[in-house]
Design a protein around this motif. Structure first.
Motif, mmCIF file in Angstrom:
data_model
loop_
_atom_site.group_PDB
_atom_site.id
_atom_site.type_symbol
_atom_site.label_atom_id
_atom_site.label_comp_id
_atom_site.label_asym_id
_atom_site.label_seq_id
_atom_site.Cartn_x
_atom_site.Cartn_y
_atom_site.Cartn_z
ATOM 1 N N ARG A 177 0.813 -1.216 0.000
ATOM 2 C CA ARG A 177 0.000 0.000 0.000
ATOM 3 C C ARG A 177 0.851 1.273 0.000
ATOM 4 N NH1 ARG A 177 -5.559 -0.163 0.825
ATOM 5 N NH2 ARG A 177 -6.413 -2.207 1.379
ATOM 6 N N CYS A 178 2.110 1.184 0.352
ATOM 7 C CA CYS A 178 2.996 2.338 0.186
ATOM 8 C C CYS A 178 3.163 2.653 -1.301
ATOM 9 C CB CYS A 178 4.356 2.063 0.806
ATOM 10 S SG CYS A 178 4.389 1.928 2.604
ATOM 11 N N LEU A 179 3.109 1.628 -2.129
ATOM 12 C CA LEU A 179 3.215 1.798 -3.577
ATOM 13 C C LEU A 179 1.865 2.108 -4.197
ATOM 14 C CD1 LEU A 179 4.851 1.592 -6.224
ATOM 15 C CD2 LEU A 179 4.449 -0.899 -6.162
ATOM 16 N N TYR A 180 0.839 1.351 -3.794
ATOM 17 C CA TYR A 180 -0.524 1.537 -4.298
ATOM 18 C C TYR A 180 -1.459 1.716 -3.094
ATOM 19 C CZ TYR A 180 1.434 -0.472 -8.598
ATOM 20 O OH TYR A 180 2.205 -0.728 -9.711
ATOM 21 N N PRO A 181 -1.676 2.949 -2.662
ATOM 22 C CA PRO A 181 -2.510 3.163 -1.470
ATOM 23 C C PRO A 181 -3.922 2.623 -1.612
ATOM 24 C CG PRO A 181 -1.267 5.141 -2.011
ATOM 25 C CD PRO A 181 -1.088 4.197 -3.157
ATOM 26 N N GLU A 182 -4.506 2.749 -2.810
ATOM 27 C CA GLU A 182 -5.871 2.290 -3.037
ATOM 28 C C GLU A 182 -5.967 1.675 -4.416
ATOM 29 O OE1 GLU A 182 -8.421 5.618 -2.598
ATOM 30 O OE2 GLU A 182 -8.245 5.710 -0.417
ATOM 31 N N ALA A 183 -6.942 0.812 -4.585
ATOM 32 C CA ALA A 183 -7.182 0.213 -5.892
ATOM 33 C C ALA A 183 -7.695 1.273 -6.862
ATOM 34 C CB ALA A 183 -8.193 -0.919 -5.772
ATOM 35 N N PRO A 184 -7.300 1.199 -8.124
ATOM 36 C CA PRO A 184 -7.834 2.155 -9.098
ATOM 37 C C PRO A 184 -9.330 1.964 -9.285
ATOM 38 C CG PRO A 184 -6.622 0.395 -10.187
ATOM 39 C CD PRO A 184 -6.379 0.226 -8.728
ATOM 40 N N ALA A 185 -9.979 2.997 -9.730
ATOM 41 C CA ALA A 185 -11.416 2.927 -9.958
ATOM 42 C C ALA A 185 -11.743 1.856 -10.981
ATOM 43 C CB ALA A 185 -11.935 4.281 -10.432
ATOM 44 N N ALA A 186 -12.909 1.262 -10.839
ATOM 45 C CA ALA A 186 -13.334 0.203 -11.750
ATOM 46 C C ALA A 186 -13.255 0.682 -13.198
ATOM 47 C CB ALA A 186 -14.759 -0.227 -11.423
ATOM 48 N N GLY A 187 -12.628 -0.141 -14.036
ATOM 49 C CA GLY A 187 -12.516 0.175 -15.449
ATOM 50 C C GLY A 187 -11.289 0.975 -15.831
ATOM 51 N N MET A 188 -10.552 1.497 -14.842
ATOM 52 C CA MET A 188 -9.374 2.313 -15.149
ATOM 53 C C MET A 188 -8.216 1.465 -15.669
ATOM 54 S SD MET A 188 -9.984 5.501 -14.736
ATOM 55 C CE MET A 188 -8.337 6.181 -14.637
ATOM 56 N N VAL A 189 -8.057 0.269 -15.117
ATOM 57 C CA VAL A 189 -6.986 -0.629 -15.546
ATOM 58 C C VAL A 189 -7.627 -1.905 -16.094
ATOM 59 C CG1 VAL A 189 -4.948 -1.930 -14.853
ATOM 60 C CG2 VAL A 189 -5.425 0.300 -13.795
ATOM 61 N N PRO A 190 -7.472 -2.185 -17.379
ATOM 62 C CA PRO A 190 -8.089 -3.387 -17.945
ATOM 63 C C PRO A 190 -7.412 -4.651 -17.456
ATOM 64 C CG PRO A 190 -6.657 -2.359 -19.561
ATOM 65 C CD PRO A 190 -6.706 -1.424 -18.387
ATOM 66 N N THR A 191 -8.123 -5.745 -17.490
ATOM 67 C CA THR A 191 -7.549 -7.045 -17.161
ATOM 68 C C THR A 191 -6.928 -7.658 -18.414
ATOM 69 O OG1 THR A 191 -9.565 -8.253 -17.682
ATOM 70 C CG2 THR A 191 -9.346 -7.371 -15.432
ATOM 71 N N CYS A 192 -6.190 -8.736 -18.229
ATOM 72 C CA CYS A 192 -5.629 -9.429 -19.382
ATOM 73 C C CYS A 192 -6.729 -9.985 -20.277
ATOM 74 C CB CYS A 192 -4.702 -10.558 -18.916
ATOM 75 S SG CYS A 192 -3.172 -9.984 -18.145
ATOM 76 N N ALA A 193 -7.857 -10.366 -19.686
ATOM 77 C CA ALA A 193 -8.981 -10.874 -20.463
ATOM 78 C C ALA A 193 -9.562 -9.783 -21.355
ATOM 79 C CB ALA A 193 -10.053 -11.428 -19.539
ATOM 80 N N GLU A 194 -9.398 -8.529 -20.931
ATOM 81 C CA GLU A 194 -9.924 -7.415 -21.695
ATOM 82 C C GLU A 194 -8.906 -6.844 -22.676
ATOM 83 O OE1 GLU A 194 -12.861 -5.691 -18.161
ATOM 84 O OE2 GLU A 194 -10.790 -4.998 -18.320
ATOM 85 N N ALA A 195 -7.641 -6.787 -22.288
ATOM 86 C CA ALA A 195 -6.623 -6.117 -23.099
ATOM 87 C C ALA A 195 -5.623 -7.065 -23.740
ATOM 88 C CB ALA A 195 -5.871 -5.099 -22.235
ATOM 89 N N GLY A 196 -5.568 -8.311 -23.252
ATOM 90 C CA GLY A 196 -4.629 -9.277 -23.803
ATOM 91 C C GLY A 196 -3.288 -9.274 -23.095
ATOM 92 N N VAL A 197 -2.512 -10.329 -23.307
ATOM 93 C CA VAL A 197 -1.167 -10.433 -22.753
ATOM 94 C C VAL A 197 -0.363 -11.410 -23.601
ATOM 95 C CG1 VAL A 197 -1.805 -12.286 -21.132
ATOM 96 C CG2 VAL A 197 0.196 -10.849 -20.654
ATOM 97 N N LEU A 198 0.894 -11.075 -23.842
ATOM 98 C CA LEU A 198 1.796 -11.988 -24.541
ATOM 99 C C LEU A 198 2.191 -13.101 -23.587
ATOM 100 C CD1 LEU A 198 3.427 -12.353 -27.231
ATOM 101 C CD2 LEU A 198 5.341 -11.281 -26.009
#
Length: 258
Positions: A177-198
């Motif tokens: 949490r020192c790095l990421y105090p809170e989770a980003p708002a829903a939809g702000m960061v896509p998942t791999c299922a949504e955006a893909g991954v190599l």
């Protein structure tokens, strides 16, 4: 710590034993250690296979999902025959096929606020290979409260990142949490299922998680604690960022005060 290895174990781990930084004493440390891997997917698969091959004595693999065809593009612990079955059981079978001499614990339960504390309490080190922020924060908070070292990785598209968190060992070190105090708002960061991954990106980051876990067990090298490693596969570029402790962090400030 005893080093009463069988002849077959000496042969199996000979390349480790030859390393000055490991030797027989280090291999015994690996055998006496326990690691919990949360997520038997793209990150958890290579981490689990390498830690099993390395001879870590007890490995828990936690995942409540069942295997799907789309998983096989990157989740290398699994096979076609396992589609529709428990990911935890599938990964455990692959680990046992590599090394039947260690203890593998498949954990086919939902990792949430009701189950995480008991899971974390039973292991020395936790590897987070989950794919959503909600679970990452639950795992991270439990590791702070349980005073367990957390090695967290994430991937998306062609990029990956990894960091180690162990504020219980040093008051100057950050928690998740020192790095990421809170989770980003829903939809702000896509998942791999949504955006893909190599696929191989998950393999590299999962292998790095296994490497860092072994370093922590063995007490060798420079820890990733207090640092964040970023990798861009398209540019083949690694970057290291210093992560300072946040004195007012919601996650670890109480622990540091204690």
């Amino acid at each position: 710590m005893t080093m009463d290895f069988s002849d077959s174990e000496i042969v199996r781990y000979s390349r480790h034993i030859l390393l000055r930084e490991i030797g027989g004493t280090g291999q015994a440390k690996l055998r006496g250690a326990s690691v919990l891997i949360i997520g038997a997917g793209g990150l958890g698969s290579p981490a689990a296979l390498y830690l099993a091959a390395a001879g870590v004595g007890r490995i828990g693999i936690a995942d409540h999902d069942v295997l799907e065809l789309s998983n096989l593009q990157r989740q290398i612990a699994h096979r076609m025959a396992g589609i529709g079955t428990s990911k935890a059981a599938s990964a455990a079978a692959a680990m046992r096929a590599i090394n039947p001499d260690i203890t593998i614990v498949p954990i086919a339960v939902q990792v949430d606020a009701n189950t995480i504390d008991e899971l974390v309490a039973s292991y020395d080190i936790v590897l987070d290979g989950t794919d959503n922020f909600a679970t990452r924060f639950i795992v991270a908070d439990a590791c702070v409260q349980g005073r367990k070292t957390l090695i967290s990785a994430a991937v998306l598209r062609f990029e990956g990142q990894i960091a180690t968190f162990k504020p219980h060992q040093d008051v100057s070190l950050p928690c998740y949490r020192c790095l990421y105090p809170e989770a980003p708002a829903a939809g702000m960061v896509p998942t791999c299922a949504e955006a893909g991954v190599l696929g191989p990106v998950t393999g590299v980051m999962g292998a790095l998680q296994a490497t860092e876990a072994m370093k922590e067990i063995l007490g060798i090298g420079i820890s990733l604690a207090g640092r964040l490693l970023l990798w861009d596969a398209l540019d083949m570029r690694f970057r290291m960022i210093t992560v300072p402790r946040d004195p007012g962090c919601f996650g670890c400030s109480t622990q540091h005060a204690a």
